[in-house]
Design an enzyme around this catalytic site. Structure first.
Site: not given
Length: 169
Positions: A39, A109
């Site tokens: 992430h 993301c």
């Protein structure tokens, strides 16, 4: 100080969503070594910006439930002002990066961080991050899990969603 000569540091925060489990389990499950399930977010102007199932979100650096990042990459600097950046994010949040457009493998993301990094610095984020979905999907186990994984929407709690209207929070 003249606003046109001011530069701002741009950082990439990298988190391992698996907390080390990918490194241990990927050889067994995928037949190849993955160092993490990444992430990412962009840190600039004293805030952390990321994209998830709720849309574009911001928080204090390290302020999500994920805590401190596993690593930080200095992407460079930019002369883009905070006002211009927030207008840019507002535009993205109304179109390309609305929450309902989130897709774990194709539009996540990391695609957001990559696009924003290029806007701010002209540099991409590391390929080992952006190549991860294709790497997972290239395995039989990844293909078998795809229907389940496609239904997952990741939105780390702890941030403030940025809506349209010039990035109002």
């Amino acid at each position: 100080m003249d606003q046109h000569n001011t530069t701002y540091s741009v950082k990439l925060y990298i988190y391992d969503m698996s907390k080390g489990m990918a490194r241990q389990l990927s050889p067994i499950m995928l037949g190849k070594q993955l160092d993490g399930i990444w992430h990412t977010s962009i840190v600039i102007y004293g805030e952390e910006f990321f994209y998830g199932g709720e849309g574009i979100t911001s928080c204090m650096p390290g302020g999500t439930m994920l805590g401190e990042p596993n690593s930080v990459v200095e992407l460079g600097s930019t002369e883009v002002t905070e006002e211009i950046f927030m207008e840019y994010l507002s535009s993205l949040g109304e179109s390309t990066y609305r929450g309902d457009r989130y897709r774990l493998f194709e539009h996540n993301c990391n695609t957001f961080s990559n696009e924003v990094a290029q806007f701010l610095t002209g540099r991409k984020i590391p390929a080992y991050i952006t190549d991860l979905p294709a790497e997972v999907l290239s395995t039989p186990f990844g293909q078998a899990l795809r229907p389940l994984l496609d239904s997952i929407s990741i939105a780390p709690p702890g941030g403030n969603v940025i809506n349209g209207q010039y990035g109002q929070r």
